[in-house]
Motif scaffolding. Structure first.
Motif, PDB file in Angstrom:
ATOM      1  N   GLN A   1       0.763  -1.199   0.017  1.00  0.00           N
ATOM      2  CA  GLN A   1      -0.336  -0.304  -0.062  1.00  0.00           C
ATOM      3  C   GLN A   1       0.720   1.236   0.085  1.00  0.00           C
ATOM      4  O   GLN A   1       0.576   2.385  -0.557  1.00  0.00           O
ATOM      5  CB  GLN A   1      -1.007   0.129   1.575  1.00  0.00           C
ATOM      6  N   ALA A   2       2.523   1.049   0.898  1.00  0.00           N
ATOM      7  CA  ALA A   2       2.766   2.563   0.376  1.00  0.00           C
ATOM      8  C   ALA A   2       3.044   2.629  -0.938  1.00  0.00           C
ATOM      9  O   ALA A   2       3.396   3.941  -0.646  1.00  0.00           O
ATOM     10  CB  ALA A   2       4.300   1.969   1.631  1.00  0.00           C
ATOM     11  N   ALA A   3       3.319   1.956  -1.780  1.00  0.00           N
ATOM     12  CA  ALA A   3       3.956   1.571  -3.389  1.00  0.00           C
ATOM     13  C   ALA A   3       3.191   2.328  -3.868  1.00  0.00           C
ATOM     14  O   ALA A   3       3.177   3.174  -5.059  1.00  0.00           O
ATOM     15  CB  ALA A   3       4.443   0.421  -3.531  1.00  0.00           C
ATOM     16  N   ARG A   4       1.253   2.033  -3.669  1.00  0.00           N
ATOM     17  CA  ARG A   4       0.761   2.226  -3.957  1.00  0.00           C
ATOM     18  C   ARG A   4       0.227   4.109  -3.086  1.00  0.00           C
ATOM     19  O   ARG A   4      -0.376   5.435  -4.687  1.00  0.00           O
ATOM     20  CB  ARG A   4      -0.155   2.408  -3.786  1.00  0.00           C
ATOM     21  N   ASP A   5       0.434   4.362  -2.310  1.00  0.00           N
ATOM     22  CA  ASP A   5       0.806   5.636  -2.053  1.00  0.00           C
ATOM     23  C   ASP A   5       1.394   6.749  -2.634  1.00  0.00           C
ATOM     24  O   ASP A   5       1.200   7.971  -2.910  1.00  0.00           O
ATOM     25  CB  ASP A   5       0.324   5.474  -0.540  1.00  0.00           C
ATOM     26  N   LEU A   6       2.361   6.596  -2.697  1.00  0.00           N
ATOM     27  CA  LEU A   6       3.671   6.591  -3.498  1.00  0.00           C
ATOM     28  C   LEU A   6       2.897   7.514  -4.783  1.00  0.00           C
ATOM     29  O   LEU A   6       3.453   8.586  -5.013  1.00  0.00           O
ATOM     30  CB  LEU A   6       4.804   6.478  -3.119  1.00  0.00           C
ATOM     31  N   ALA A   7       2.637   6.358  -5.403  1.00  0.00           N
ATOM     32  CA  ALA A   7       2.456   6.192  -6.639  1.00  0.00           C
ATOM     33  C   ALA A   7       1.349   7.374  -7.097  1.00  0.00           C
ATOM     34  O   ALA A   7       1.762   8.210  -7.788  1.00  0.00           O
ATOM     35  CB  ALA A   7       2.723   5.538  -7.220  1.00  0.00           C
ATOM     36  N   ALA A   8       0.599   7.498  -6.437  1.00  0.00           N
ATOM     37  CA  ALA A   8      -0.132   8.085  -6.177  1.00  0.00           C
ATOM     38  C   ALA A   8       0.036  10.424  -5.444  1.00  0.00           C
ATOM     39  O   ALA A   8      -0.595  10.633  -6.128  1.00  0.00           O
ATOM     40  CB  ALA A   8      -1.771   7.990  -5.520  1.00  0.00           C
TER      41      ALA A   8
END
Length: 187
Positions: A177-184
């Motif tokens: 989820q951290a990677a998804r948040d960083l992408a957003a």
């Protein structure tokens, strides 16, 4: 990159920004990106705040995260206020005079806070240097610390509102989820 060319003095602030936008490779792009990103982030934070209110995410057990989130919003607003003066043009100067005048009207502590913000009896070199230091040195450190705290509280307290169950094994916040948040955030 902007800090390498900006001169936080009344005699050179405006000229250094002009040099950045015309004489530094991609300087105008960086200044524009800095300017528009600030406006977009205020809008996005306002939308996020609205979602949090509509979903009731400020209630227990997420009330601490609500307080941290409001503090983050205020930090972003201070970024905006301190960044405006750094242009050191007429609009920035007089907007700062008005803002400090409004602060001075605060009961009990207004005059002291206004004097601290000005750094002296009038807006000048000390004000500009002080606001630059706050904008470029203090606020980024505070912002990063508060974002880390906000995310840790989110992980600790969980999400609010309608959450759909996903099929499969639950995954830890980090790294998925951290990677998804960083992408957003990067978008």
């Amino acid at each position: 990159g902007l800090a390498l060319y900006y001169a936080p003095t009344p005699d050179h602030a405006w000229d250094s920004l002009n040099f950045i936008s015309t004489g530094v490779r991609a300087g105008g792009f960086l200044l524009g990106l800095h300017y528009w990103t600030m406006r977009v982030i205020v809008v996005v934070l306002g939308l996020h705040l609205g979602r949090v209110v509509l979903m009731g995410s400020y209630r227990k057990p997420r009330h601490t995260n609500w307080v941290v989130g409001v503090a983050l919003f205020l930090i972003v607003m201070v970024f905006s206020v301190t960044g405006l003066l750094l242009r050191w043009d007429q609009a920035a100067y007089w907007a700062t005079v008005v803002r400090i005048g409004i602060v001075s009207l605060t009961p009990l502590v207004g005059d002291q806070v206004a004097a601290l913000a000005r750094g002296g009896p009038d807006l000048g070199a000390l004000t500009l240097t002080r606001w630059y230091a706050i904008h470029a040195l203090v606020l980024p450190v505070v912002l990063i610390g508060m974002v880390v705290a906000h995310l840790k509280l989110r992980v600790r307290d969980g999400l609010s509102g309608p959450v759909r169950q996903e099929v499969g094994e639950p995954q830890a916040y980090f790294p998925h989820q951290a990677a998804r948040d960083l992408a957003a955030v990067a978008l």
